[in-house]
Design an enzyme around this catalytic site. Sequence first.
Site, mmCIF file in Angstrom:
data_model
loop_
_atom_site.group_PDB
_atom_site.id
_atom_site.type_symbol
_atom_site.label_atom_id
_atom_site.label_comp_id
_atom_site.label_asym_id
_atom_site.label_seq_id
_atom_site.Cartn_x
_atom_site.Cartn_y
_atom_site.Cartn_z
ATOM 1 C CG MET A 106 -1.831 -1.230 1.289
ATOM 2 S SD MET A 106 -2.715 -1.560 -0.252
ATOM 3 C CE MET A 106 -4.012 -0.379 -0.103
ATOM 4 N NE ARG A 107 7.041 3.863 0.625
ATOM 5 C CZ ARG A 107 7.298 4.962 1.333
ATOM 6 N NH1 ARG A 107 6.552 5.272 2.353
ATOM 7 N NH2 ARG A 107 8.323 5.742 1.035
ATOM 8 C CG HIS A 164 -6.362 -3.028 -9.464
ATOM 9 N ND1 HIS A 164 -6.185 -2.111 -8.445
ATOM 10 C CD2 HIS A 164 -7.507 -2.663 -10.108
ATOM 11 C CE1 HIS A 164 -7.173 -1.229 -8.483
ATOM 12 N NE2 HIS A 164 -7.978 -1.546 -9.478
ATOM 13 C CG ASP A 213 -4.142 0.485 -9.571
ATOM 14 O OD1 ASP A 213 -3.193 -0.268 -9.302
ATOM 15 O OD2 ASP A 213 -4.890 0.964 -8.703
#
Length: 211
Positions: free
Chosen positions: A91-92, A110, A163
């Site tokens: 989460m970075r 994802h 993403d």
Amino acid sequence: MSLKLGVLVSGEGSNLQALIDSIKKNELSAKIVFVASNKPEIPALKRAEKAGIPCQFLNPAEFFTRESYDEAAAQEFLKRGAQLILLAGFMRILSTKFLSYFPGAVINIHPALLPDNPEENEIILPDGTTSKVFRGSSAVKQALEAGTSWSGCTIHLVTEKVDAGPVLIKKPIKIYPDDTIFSLHSRIQEQEHILLPLGIQVWMKKRLTIC
Ligand code: GRF
């Protein structure tokens, strides 16, 4: 010779576990050489330790800039010979500094469908309707709130844009009217665990074609 994998994690590590299990079962000819985390004492680190994989909490607070953190993380992977880096719930956002050490060799999982053309912001669903593309860390919530009938998961290459890298493999997943973030995310994760080793195989085949 088996592929040397590096993994970046921030939480539960169920995808890391899926990878460990799939390597153990010889479904994937790979070795995880290092697991790095930006959070201390998380289940993912415990899973790595239990599997005997070298792992470390790299504390972002000890670095002045994102680039210096990413440089240090990249060096940890490089010195162990990692050839492919997997973001398994990391989460970075990585800087271009990190990506420059592993060109075309960083992949992400994802929890939503991403388009084949990374420039697109709409995607065609299995029922023929279209949906907005849900990017970012709240993709599961966004899909539910939008009221679409399908979500999914995607294994894709990481680029500078969040993403929005080339897709390696993806799978649609039906959304039911009574779904919650938890129920939908759980079904998505079940599929992520299956898709991840397949995505790595797709990456390996593509690499062979390019070389
Ligand atoms: C996964 O659902 C993945 O899609 C997202 O983060 C989650 C990580 O889960 N990027 P886990 O830590 O592998 O259990």
